[in-house]
Design an enzyme around this catalytic site. Structure first.
Site, PDB file in Angstrom:
ATOM      1  CB  SER A  42      -0.926   0.008   1.213  1.00 51.03           C
ATOM      2  OG  SER A  42      -0.173  -0.094   2.417  1.00 51.03           O
ATOM      3  CD  GLU A 212      -6.970  18.440   7.478  1.00 49.09           C
ATOM      4  OE1 GLU A 212      -6.011  18.861   6.794  1.00 49.09           O
ATOM      5  OE2 GLU A 212      -6.827  17.938   8.606  1.00 49.09           O
ATOM      6  CG  HIS A 225      -1.303   3.733   4.532  1.00 45.99           C
ATOM      7  ND1 HIS A 225      -1.918   3.167   5.632  1.00 45.99           N
ATOM      8  CD2 HIS A 225      -0.951   2.712   3.711  1.00 45.99           C
ATOM      9  CE1 HIS A 225      -1.955   1.853   5.480  1.00 45.99           C
ATOM     10  NE2 HIS A 225      -1.372   1.554   4.330  1.00 45.99           N
TER      11      HIS A 225
END
Length: 264
Positions: A42, A212, A225
């Site tokens: 990922s 956000e 990530h």
């Protein structure tokens, strides 16, 4: 005179046809694109819009090459060397690979965690990487090994803590034994995180406050990530490694105007 002139005209036509044929042949035998395949997890993978602003470093990476290089990102979330093989992702690369291509191989995040189904022990991890190297070379293509990108983890003194020590060491050892180019993304990204510090390094990861992002309404604190900026910085580390190793891709790296859309 007429016959002589006619012969000259025919000769000129023949030369023109010959030149045209040679130009056409030159065009036809021009080598095709070099493909750079990305095999990994990922931290490298392309992301779906629903994951934004989470970004894999393979996404901006492709924008740094001229038109003779194509980046084919086969990395997938949650994959290890074991699941990359079992799910047919590796065979899909080998089936497409041609002489002169590159395969950038970066695993470890999911291989090393015993609680995950993707887990594989140290011996199996090394064996799978050795298989990737061997099968890439059998196709007369170029394997490149990468240690896994660092996680954001600091101790109480603000010192970065490595989380891939064992599996990164396996990658380094195998690269030395097999004489495979190595980009030590683990060490280089740790150095970057240390430079930015515990607070500043958050901007490289998927850190979001509540409200956000519509994709993460409750906010996000992800130390694995990358944000768009983080993915770009990881891609730049890889590009610096390509230059340092003087790989054949080096002359095809071009200045990129890629800038993250999301940057805190």
């Amino acid at each position: 005179m007429y016959r002589s002139g006619n012969i000259k005209i025919k000769g000129l036509l023949f030369i023109c046809v010959l030149i045209s044929a040679l130009l056409l042949m030159s065009f036809l035998i021009t080598p095709g694109h070099t493909t750079v395949y990305l095999a990994g997890d990922s931290t490298m993978a392309n992301k779906q819009p629903k994951a934004f602003p989470e970004t894999g470093w393979g996404m901006p990476f492709s924008a740094f090459f001229d038109s003779t290089v194509v980046v084919d990102n086969r990395a997938q979330n949650g994959r290890s060397t074991k699941t990359f093989i079992s799910e047919g992702l590796w065979s899909s690369i080998i089936g497409s690979l041609k002489e002169g291509d590159y395969v950038f191989i970066q695993f470890g995040h999911n291989d090393e965690v015993p609680t995950k189904k993707s887990y594989i022990n140290e011996q199996g991890f090394g064996d799978n990487l050795a298989r990737f190297i061997r099968e890439t070379r059998e196709k007369k293509a170029n394997p490149v090994l990468l240690t896994p990108a660092a996680r954001r983890k600091f101790d109480t003194t603000g010192t970065i803590v490595g989380t891939h020590e064992v599996y990164s060491a396996i990658v380094r050892k195998l690269a030395a034994e097999q004489k495979v180019p190595l980009i030590d993304l683990d060490r280089e990204s740790q150095a970057l995180l240390q430079k930015l510090g515990p607070e500043g390094s958050k901007k490289l990861f998927n850190y979001l406050t509540p409200g956000e992002s519509i994709n993460y309404p409750e906010g996000r604190a992800d130390d694995t990530h990358f944000s768009e900026l983080g993915a770009l910085k990881m891609a730049e580390i890889v590009l610096a490694g390509i230059r340092s190793l003087k790989l054949g891709l080096t002359p095809h790296i071009v200045h990129s105007n890629v800038k993250p859309l999301y940057e805190k």
